[in-house]
Scaffold this active site. Structure first.
Site, PDB file in Angstrom:
ATOM      1  N   ASP A 131      29.178 -22.873   5.252  1.00 31.90           N
ATOM      2  CA  ASP A 131      29.480 -21.542   4.710  1.00 31.90           C
ATOM      3  C   ASP A 131      30.947 -21.463   4.310  1.00 31.90           C
ATOM      4  O   ASP A 131      31.779 -22.199   4.834  1.00 31.90           O
ATOM      5  CB  ASP A 131      29.240 -20.459   5.783  1.00 31.90           C
ATOM      6  CG  ASP A 131      27.755 -20.185   6.035  1.00 31.90           C
ATOM      7  OD1 ASP A 131      26.909 -20.687   5.280  1.00 31.90           O
ATOM      8  OD2 ASP A 131      27.472 -19.459   7.007  1.00 31.90           O
ATOM      9  N   ARG A 183      26.112 -23.551  -2.839  1.00 29.87           N
ATOM     10  CA  ARG A 183      25.509 -22.214  -2.773  1.00 29.87           C
ATOM     11  C   ARG A 183      26.519 -21.270  -3.426  1.00 29.87           C
ATOM     12  O   ARG A 183      27.684 -21.243  -3.022  1.00 29.87           O
ATOM     13  CB  ARG A 183      25.271 -21.771  -1.345  1.00 29.87           C
ATOM     14  CG  ARG A 183      24.840 -20.287  -1.261  1.00 29.87           C
ATOM     15  CD  ARG A 183      25.061 -19.683   0.108  1.00 29.87           C
ATOM     16  NE  ARG A 183      24.227 -20.272   1.129  1.00 29.87           N
ATOM     17  CZ  ARG A 183      24.572 -20.324   2.425  1.00 29.87           C
ATOM     18  NH1 ARG A 183      25.717 -19.840   2.827  1.00 29.87           N
ATOM     19  NH2 ARG A 183      23.769 -20.879   3.297  1.00 29.87           N
TER      20      ARG A 183
HETATM   21  C1  LIG Z   1      21.952 -16.712   1.517  1.00 32.21           C
HETATM   22  C2  LIG Z   1      23.321 -16.089   1.500  1.00 32.21           C
HETATM   23  C3  LIG Z   1      24.380 -16.771   2.050  1.00 32.21           C
HETATM   24  C4  LIG Z   1      25.664 -16.216   2.009  1.00 32.21           C
HETATM   25  N1  LIG Z   1      26.721 -16.966   2.461  1.00 32.21           N
HETATM   26  C5  LIG Z   1      27.971 -16.484   2.322  1.00 32.21           C
HETATM   27  C6  LIG Z   1      29.118 -17.280   2.616  1.00 32.21           C
HETATM   28  O1  LIG Z   1      29.025 -18.446   3.019  1.00 32.21           O
HETATM   29  N2  LIG Z   1      30.345 -16.704   2.456  1.00 32.21           N
HETATM   30  C7  LIG Z   1      30.510 -15.423   1.999  1.00 32.21           C
HETATM   31  O2  LIG Z   1      31.649 -14.978   1.844  1.00 32.21           O
HETATM   32  N3  LIG Z   1      29.431 -14.655   1.725  1.00 32.21           N
HETATM   33  C8  LIG Z   1      28.184 -15.149   1.873  1.00 32.21           C
HETATM   34  N4  LIG Z   1      27.111 -14.356   1.527  1.00 32.21           N
HETATM   35  C9  LIG Z   1      27.310 -12.902   1.283  1.00 32.21           C
HETATM   36  C10 LIG Z   1      27.644 -12.623  -0.158  1.00 32.21           C
HETATM   37  O3  LIG Z   1      28.921 -13.127  -0.453  1.00 32.21           O
HETATM   38  C11 LIG Z   1      27.620 -11.121  -0.456  1.00 32.21           C
HETATM   39  O4  LIG Z   1      28.522 -10.472   0.381  1.00 32.21           O
HETATM   40  C12 LIG Z   1      26.247 -10.472  -0.285  1.00 32.21           C
HETATM   41  O5  LIG Z   1      25.221 -11.348  -0.656  1.00 32.21           O
HETATM   42  C13 LIG Z   1      26.142  -9.203  -1.143  1.00 32.21           C
HETATM   43  O6  LIG Z   1      26.294  -9.521  -2.506  1.00 32.21           O
HETATM   44  P1  LIG Z   1      25.083  -9.475  -3.567  1.00 32.21           P
HETATM   45  O7  LIG Z   1      25.163 -10.726  -4.376  1.00 32.21           O
HETATM   46  O8  LIG Z   1      23.814  -9.273  -2.876  1.00 32.21           O
HETATM   47  O9  LIG Z   1      25.448  -8.328  -4.581  1.00 32.21           O
HETATM   48  P2  LIG Z   1      25.903  -6.765  -4.352  1.00 32.21           P
HETATM   49  O10 LIG Z   1      26.457  -6.374  -5.685  1.00 32.21           O
HETATM   50  O11 LIG Z   1      26.762  -6.651  -3.161  1.00 32.21           O
HETATM   51  O12 LIG Z   1      24.539  -6.073  -4.073  1.00 32.21           O
HETATM   52  C14 LIG Z   1      23.490  -5.975  -5.022  1.00 32.21           C
HETATM   53  C15 LIG Z   1      22.328  -5.213  -4.432  1.00 32.21           C
HETATM   54  O13 LIG Z   1      21.776  -5.935  -3.335  1.00 32.21           O
HETATM   55  C16 LIG Z   1      21.380  -5.050  -2.291  1.00 32.21           C
HETATM   56  N5  LIG Z   1      22.216  -5.311  -1.095  1.00 32.21           N
HETATM   57  C17 LIG Z   1      23.312  -6.106  -1.036  1.00 32.21           C
HETATM   58  N6  LIG Z   1      23.838  -6.108   0.221  1.00 32.21           N
HETATM   59  C18 LIG Z   1      23.047  -5.291   0.957  1.00 32.21           C
HETATM   60  C19 LIG Z   1      23.058  -4.873   2.327  1.00 32.21           C
HETATM   61  N7  LIG Z   1      24.002  -5.312   3.170  1.00 32.21           N
HETATM   62  N8  LIG Z   1      22.097  -4.023   2.749  1.00 32.21           N
HETATM   63  C20 LIG Z   1      21.139  -3.593   1.897  1.00 32.21           C
HETATM   64  N9  LIG Z   1      21.077  -3.947   0.592  1.00 32.21           N
HETATM   65  C21 LIG Z   1      22.003  -4.770   0.121  1.00 32.21           C
HETATM   66  C22 LIG Z   1      21.586  -3.661  -2.808  1.00 32.21           C
HETATM   67  O14 LIG Z   1      20.394  -3.268  -3.441  1.00 32.21           O
HETATM   68  C23 LIG Z   1      22.692  -3.848  -3.841  1.00 32.21           C
HETATM   69  O15 LIG Z   1      22.698  -2.847  -4.820  1.00 32.21           O
HETATM   70  C24 LIG Z   1      25.837 -14.915   1.484  1.00 32.21           C
HETATM   71  C25 LIG Z   1      24.771 -14.232   0.925  1.00 32.21           C
HETATM   72  C26 LIG Z   1      23.535 -14.803   0.901  1.00 32.21           C
HETATM   73  C27 LIG Z   1      22.419 -14.060   0.233  1.00 32.21           C
END
Ligand SMILES: Cc1cc2nc3c(=O)[nH]c(=O)nc-3n(C[C@H](O)[C@H](O)[C@H](O)COP(=O)(O)OP(=O)(O)OC[C@H]3O[C@@H](n4cnc5c(N)ncnc54)[C@H](O)[C@@H]3O)c2cc1C
Length: 306
Positions: A131, A183
């Site tokens: 990560d 990723r």
């Molecule tokens: C498999 C995976 C691994 C990850 N690994 C890392 C990592 O190693 N390092 C790191 O910094 N980040 C990591 N993340 C987190 C990532 O960086 C984001 O903070 C997170 O995925 C929210 O961004 P989004 O792309 O979903 O878009 P956003 O623009 O944040 O969200 C888009 C839509 O998704 C839904 N959504 C998003 N978050 C939530 C929530 N918490 N609760 C409910 N609905 C929600 C809502 O409908 C929102 O409108 C990971 C995420 C995933 C999916």
């Protein structure tokens, strides 16, 4: 109004966990994002995820571990998880954080610990995802990943890049030369504007550009997002470029957009669900609240109700 930065600040105050966990409804909400405190609970959650046509990734929650002895316990936990995956036959790999293995104590310690996990996963034909954490450790994380990748195969170990960082396009270009499995996510930490795009529009544009670079490379990458706009852009790109559905996977977090997880799996896309578990769930949980104001209001409303 609790801002994203304030929640991310609170996510670093572990002491608040004890206070917050007294509230039944707070605990109830945590179970939406955390699979449980034990490995058994995580295995149970993963069986259910597998039955919905999705694969998984174990994430034992414990960031910024403070002593070398604690990092040894983390290594034992992950060796145990890799053995359980084989014993139970569940479809899962593992995700690790280098601070969990001692990155902030001594980078060599983190490297040696991570190496043990990657060596064991490689022997078992499994895969370790490293990560990405805050920008203070981005370079150190990439450096350790490169050392591991020099020793182990493309399908043994991979890394994460965050589209909110200004450096990410150039990191992606460099890492693809090795090559490396990446990723792509947007990024979950509170970063200053010098290192990260402050504007969501720029984070999203960068996400799409890096996604296109990754998927055109022919390497198997993970497109990690719940954002329907990012997912649509990915599907439009692979259809236009005639990239097979099996050439990459989507990834989402446990408890978020289950409907979309199932829909994409039904449509024949690879879907991996990241499954966090463990006693130290507090910082991870608070970062999930920071991402979505609706979740915070739900918690506050229930706090006030008592
Ligand atoms: C498999 C995976 C691994 C990850 N690994 C890392 C990592 O190693 N390092 C790191 O910094 N980040 C990591 N993340 C987190 C990532 O960086 C984001 O903070 C997170 O995925 C929210 O961004 P989004 O792309 O979903 O878009 P956003 O623009 O944040 O969200 C888009 C839509 O998704 C839904 N959504 C998003 N978050 C939530 C929530 N918490 N609760 C409910 N609905 C929600 C809502 O409908 C929102 O409108 C990971 C995420 C995933 C999916």
């Amino acid at each position: 109004m609790l801002t994203r930065s304030a929640l991310i600040y609170l996510s670093r105050q572990e002491g608040l966990k004890e206070f917050a966990a007294r509230f039944k409804l707070f605990k109830k909400l945590t179970t939406r994002f955390i699979a449980g405190e034990t490995g058994d609970e995580a295995v149970h959650a993963i069986r259910e995820i597998n039955s919905r046509g999705c694969s998984a990734s174990f994430d034992h929650l414990n960031e910024s571990v403070g002593s070398a002895a604690e990092t040894e316990a983390e290594v034992r936990e992950y060796l145990d998880v890799l053995a359980r995956i084989d014993e139970t036959g569940i479809n899962s790999n593992v995700s690790i954080k280098l601070t969990q293995f001692g990155l902030e104590i001594d980078p060599e310690l983190a490297y040696r610990n991570a190496r043990q996990i990657v060596a064991d996963a490689a022997r078992r034909g499994n895969f370790v995802r490293i990560d990405m954490e805050g920008s203070n450790v981005t370079q150190a994380t990439i450096d350790i990943f490169k050392r591991l990748r020099a020793e182990f195969g493309l399908n043994d170990v991979g890394i994460v890049l965050q589209s909110y960082l200004r450096r990410t396009m150039s990191d992606a270009q460099e890492l693809l030369k090795i090559p490396a499995r990446i990723r792509l996510c947007k990024g979950a930490y509170d970063e200053p504007p010098e290192v990260a795009f402050p504007d969501k529009k720029d984070v999203d544009n960068n996400y799409v550009e890096v996604m296109q670079l990754l998927l055109a490379s022919g390497v198997y990458h993970g497109i990690a997002t719940h954002d329907p706009k990012m997912i649509e852009a990915t599907i439009a790109f692979v259809e236009r470029e005639k990239i097979a559905k099996s050439a990459f996977e989507f990834q989402m977090l446990y408890g978020i957009r289950r409907d979309l997880q199932e829909q994409l799996a039904r449509e024949g896309y690879g879907m991996r669900v990241y499954v966090p578990y463990g006693k130290h769930w507090y910082p991870y949980f608070m970062r999930r609240l920071a991402e979505r104001p609706a979740n915070i209001w739900f918690v506050l409303k229930n706090f006030l109700k008592g």
